[in-house]
Write a protein that holds these residues in place. Structure first.
Motif, PDB file in Angstrom:
ATOM      1  N   TRP A 117     -19.996 -23.091   6.324  1.00  0.00           N
ATOM      2  CA  TRP A 117     -19.712 -21.664   6.419  1.00  0.00           C
ATOM      3  C   TRP A 117     -19.126 -21.271   7.774  1.00  0.00           C
ATOM      4  CZ3 TRP A 117     -25.122 -19.965   4.217  1.00  0.00           C
ATOM      5  CH2 TRP A 117     -25.117 -20.128   2.830  1.00  0.00           C
ATOM      6  N   ILE A 118     -19.664 -21.879   8.824  1.00  0.00           N
ATOM      7  CA  ILE A 118     -19.339 -21.416  10.175  1.00  0.00           C
ATOM      8  C   ILE A 118     -18.130 -22.131  10.763  1.00  0.00           C
ATOM      9  CG2 ILE A 118     -20.213 -21.220  12.554  1.00  0.00           C
ATOM     10  CD1 ILE A 118     -22.990 -20.879  11.399  1.00  0.00           C
ATOM     11  N   PHE A 119     -18.036 -23.453  10.554  1.00  0.00           N
ATOM     12  CA  PHE A 119     -16.990 -24.232  11.214  1.00  0.00           C
ATOM     13  C   PHE A 119     -15.969 -24.761  10.210  1.00  0.00           C
ATOM     14  CE2 PHE A 119     -20.644 -24.557  14.084  1.00  0.00           C
ATOM     15  CZ  PHE A 119     -20.067 -24.221  15.302  1.00  0.00           C
ATOM     16  N   ASP A 242     -24.074  -9.738  11.327  1.00  0.00           N
ATOM     17  CA  ASP A 242     -23.719 -10.373  12.595  1.00  0.00           C
ATOM     18  C   ASP A 242     -23.174 -11.785  12.362  1.00  0.00           C
ATOM     19  OD1 ASP A 242     -24.035 -10.390  15.660  1.00  0.00           O
ATOM     20  OD2 ASP A 242     -25.203 -12.151  15.084  1.00  0.00           O
ATOM     21  N   PHE A 243     -23.853 -12.525  11.486  1.00  0.00           N
ATOM     22  CA  PHE A 243     -23.480 -13.907  11.167  1.00  0.00           C
ATOM     23  C   PHE A 243     -22.101 -13.959  10.507  1.00  0.00           C
ATOM     24  CE2 PHE A 243     -23.444 -17.443   8.133  1.00  0.00           C
ATOM     25  CZ  PHE A 243     -23.794 -18.507   8.934  1.00  0.00           C
ATOM     26  N   ILE A 244     -21.862 -13.088   9.530  1.00  0.00           N
ATOM     27  CA  ILE A 244     -20.591 -13.084   8.782  1.00  0.00           C
ATOM     28  C   ILE A 244     -19.420 -12.733   9.699  1.00  0.00           C
ATOM     29  CG2 ILE A 244     -19.279 -11.842   7.000  1.00  0.00           C
ATOM     30  CD1 ILE A 244     -21.948 -11.604   5.451  1.00  0.00           C
ATOM     31  N   ILE A 245     -19.599 -11.726  10.543  1.00  0.00           N
ATOM     32  CA  ILE A 245     -18.503 -11.300  11.430  1.00  0.00           C
ATOM     33  C   ILE A 245     -18.123 -12.424  12.388  1.00  0.00           C
ATOM     34  CG2 ILE A 245     -17.927  -9.764  13.358  1.00  0.00           C
ATOM     35  CD1 ILE A 245     -19.527  -7.567  11.899  1.00  0.00           C
ATOM     36  N   ARG A 246     -19.109 -13.031  13.031  1.00  0.00           N
ATOM     37  CA  ARG A 246     -18.811 -14.096  13.999  1.00  0.00           C
ATOM     38  C   ARG A 246     -18.248 -15.339  13.318  1.00  0.00           C
ATOM     39  NH1 ARG A 246     -22.068 -10.723  16.473  1.00  0.00           N
ATOM     40  NH2 ARG A 246     -22.259 -10.707  18.755  1.00  0.00           N
ATOM     41  N   SER A 247     -18.774 -15.685  12.134  1.00  0.00           N
ATOM     42  CA  SER A 247     -18.255 -16.843  11.391  1.00  0.00           C
ATOM     43  C   SER A 247     -16.812 -16.610  10.966  1.00  0.00           C
ATOM     44  CB  SER A 247     -19.130 -17.112  10.159  1.00  0.00           C
ATOM     45  OG  SER A 247     -20.451 -17.421  10.538  1.00  0.00           O
ATOM     46  N   TYR A 248     -16.507 -15.380  10.528  1.00  0.00           N
ATOM     47  CA  TYR A 248     -15.141 -15.041  10.104  1.00  0.00           C
ATOM     48  C   TYR A 248     -14.169 -15.153  11.275  1.00  0.00           C
ATOM     49  CZ  TYR A 248     -11.246 -12.386   8.132  1.00  0.00           C
ATOM     50  OH  TYR A 248     -10.003 -11.998   7.687  1.00  0.00           O
ATOM     51  N   ILE A 249     -14.557 -14.605  12.415  1.00  0.00           N
ATOM     52  CA  ILE A 249     -13.686 -14.679  13.597  1.00  0.00           C
ATOM     53  C   ILE A 249     -13.466 -16.126  14.006  1.00  0.00           C
ATOM     54  CG2 ILE A 249     -13.504 -14.110  16.066  1.00  0.00           C
ATOM     55  CD1 ILE A 249     -15.008 -11.516  15.456  1.00  0.00           C
ATOM     56  N   ASN A 250     -14.512 -16.960  13.888  1.00  0.00           N
ATOM     57  CA  ASN A 250     -14.385 -18.369  14.252  1.00  0.00           C
ATOM     58  C   ASN A 250     -13.430 -19.100  13.318  1.00  0.00           C
ATOM     59  OD1 ASN A 250     -15.114 -20.779  15.733  1.00  0.00           O
ATOM     60  ND2 ASN A 250     -16.346 -21.373  13.964  1.00  0.00           N
ATOM     61  N   ASN A 251     -13.459 -18.757  12.017  1.00  0.00           N
ATOM     62  CA  ASN A 251     -12.617 -19.445  11.041  1.00  0.00           C
ATOM     63  C   ASN A 251     -11.188 -18.919  11.028  1.00  0.00           C
ATOM     64  OD1 ASN A 251     -14.152 -21.458   9.124  1.00  0.00           O
ATOM     65  ND2 ASN A 251     -15.594 -19.817   9.552  1.00  0.00           N
ATOM     66  N   VAL A 252     -11.021 -17.593  11.102  1.00  0.00           N
ATOM     67  CA  VAL A 252      -9.681 -16.999  11.073  1.00  0.00           C
ATOM     68  C   VAL A 252      -9.036 -17.056  12.455  1.00  0.00           C
ATOM     69  CG1 VAL A 252      -8.383 -14.863  10.639  1.00  0.00           C
ATOM     70  CG2 VAL A 252     -10.277 -15.511   9.135  1.00  0.00           C
ATOM     71  N   GLY A 253      -9.844 -16.811  13.495  1.00  0.00           N
ATOM     72  CA  GLY A 253      -9.337 -16.834  14.864  1.00  0.00           C
ATOM     73  C   GLY A 253      -9.676 -18.154  15.548  1.00  0.00           C
TER      74      GLY A 253
END
Length: 494
Positions: A117-119, A242-253
């Protein structure tokens, strides 16, 4: 005009509990500065992702124990029945141990899912497995803190809070200096372990640590867990957001952008936290004591909104203007890309100051489902608008997304509280909030479009205006200035 005593009470307890928070913030600023220099945006991004994971798993597996148990212990404490109180404390400690083990096992089992999910690069499953003991330590600490809150040991809670941030600084910086980002998880474990040991040390001095692992005894915790489920769902939604926003930024950005987003969020909340710290400690019990709904409740809520807005607003103006200097000073020049994001997010703090007193109403009335509903709506709007605006405009868009979500949440809360609890925002409170918020918007326009000489002149004028309006409010509606003058006179004549 007669002064309103409620404001003096709010100011008194805001200064007391905000002072403790101020010490914590000062030490945290020093730590964050050093960590930022040693790890950089990518390292800070990794810390942010791991912390959001810990919070998500903890909130998913602790059954809301840290919130629901306070009520049971507080009730036993108020009754003066020592045997019942000791039994309740043992029950909380037994269930805390259970949730600690449960949370650790869940973290291990879902580690492959967390990694996917995160990476979107590499295999980090082992990292999430190594986070599992931290979940257990957080759960044990939460149970002990709930006990101290229930028996009203506020001084001990303040001492624990200060010791924890100081020990965090002493432990983490030397390890990060030697091993840099390789030390992130070991450092997080050591910090959580020390915090748990400090908390248990102080709580055990009041009531020695004992548990009872018997089925019939643990079943007594059913009602506590049932109440805690609403807190669990609300907490899960918040940490999930919080988890979804940071994971999304990590994957898209990128991981670096996660670090910049986290830095912007952290910098924005630094001073606001001093005002909001008093909310749960003082305002919530007073709101809970009002049994009726309607005018009396509305008066207290409006008082809290006014006090929060007028204490916070001058700080927000000053903070926004000085951020180009403060951000590299508190972190490093590598984090300057987070400047625009931070200045936008400051606008959401005005709405937060007006929203939080409303958000506590359902909890104070024992309507946990209403609280859960409002929190869930807020989190869903936050996810939708932050992700959408980030996708369209990058980090700057994420800031706009937070402001839009905060505005819609504020409107939703006002409508719901009026229909459900007959809450009314009086005209005076609305006018005060509107004027200070308008100064906040003007400040944002100045820091966005002016530079050099006119930047500082215009910013200084708006700061003076905000301070002047707040001082006029406190002089007209509170006894704070007369109390200060009287205190000075007494000292001079003493």
């Amino acid at each position: 005009m007669k002064k309103e005593d409620g404001y003096s009470h709010i100011l008194k307890y805001t200064s007391i509990f905000g002072g403790v928070q101020g010490v914590n913030i000062l030490v945290s600023i020093i730590r964050n500065k050093l960590v930022a220099l040693l790890l950089g945006p990518e390292g800070m991004g990794l810390v942010s992702l791991f912390n959001s994971t810990i919070k998500l798993v903890s909130d998913s597996t602790n059954f809301g124990l840290s919130m629901s148990s306070v009520r049971n212990i507080s009730s036993a404490f108020e009754c003066g029945n020592e045997d019942r109180l000791i039994s309740e404390i043992q029950l909380v400690r037994t269930w805390s141990l259970f949730t600690a083990i449960f949370g650790m096992l869940v973290c291990i089992l879902v580690s492959p899912l967390l990694n996917s999910w995160i990476f979107n690069w590499g295999d980090h499953t082992l990292h999430f497995i190594l986070l599992s003991p931290i979940i257990a330590l957080v759960s044990l600490s939460g149970g002990e803190l709930a006990i101290l809150k229930g028996i009203r040991r506020l001084k001990i809670l303040a001492i624990i809070s200060i010791y924890n941030v100081i020990l965090n600084l002493i432990i983490s910086i030397p390890i990060f200096y030697i091993w840099r980002d390789k030390a992130i998880i070991p450092t997080m474990f050591l910090v959580a372990l020390i915090q748990m040991l400090v908390t248990i040390f102080y709580s055990s001095r009041v009531y020695p640590y004992r548990i009872r692992l018997r089925a019939h005894f643990m079943i007594r915790g059913y009602n506590m867990m049932k109440l805690g489920m609403s807190f669990l769902v609300a907490g899960l939604m918040g940490s999930g957001c919080d988890f979804i926003i940071r994971s999304y930024i990590n994957n898209v950005g990128s991981l670096s952008e996660v670090g910049l987003f986290n830095a912007g969020y952290m910098m924005t909340m630094v001073y606001a936290g001093m005002i909001f710290a008093a909310m749960e400690t003082d305002y919530f019990p007073r709101l809970s004591a009002i049994k009726s709904i309607g005018s009396e409740m509305s008066k207290l809520v409006n008082h809290q909104i006014n006090a929060s807005v007028f204490l916070l607003s001058p700080l927000l103006v000053l903070y926004s203007v000085c951020l180009p200097v403060i951000l590299p000073l508190f972190l490093s020049r590598k984090f300057l890309p987070a400047l625009e994001l931070s200045q936008i997010m400051i606008l959401a703090m005005y709405l937060r100051a007006a929203k939080l007193p409303l958000a506590y109403i359902p909890l104070a009335k024992g309507n946990s489902k209403s609280y859960m509903l409002m929190e869930s709506i807020d989190d869903i709007m936050m996810i939708v608008f932050v992700l959408l605006m980030y996708f369209l405009f990058g980090l700057k868009g994420a800031g706009y997304g937070m402001v839009i979500a905060a505005f819609l949440d504020y409107l939703t809360l006002n409508v719901y509280m009026k229909l459900r609890y007959r809450y009314t925002l009086d005209k005076r409170s609305f006018l005060f909030f509107f004027v200070q918020s308008l100064l906040g918007v003007l400040t944002y326009l100045i820091v966005s479009y002016l530079d050099s000489f006119w930047y500082w002149i215009s910013g200084s004028i708006l700061f003076v205006l905000s301070v002047g309006i707040s001082c006029f409010f406190f002089q007209k509606y509170t006894e704070i200035f007369s109390q200060i003058i009287s205190s000075i006179k007494n000292k001079l004549h003493g």
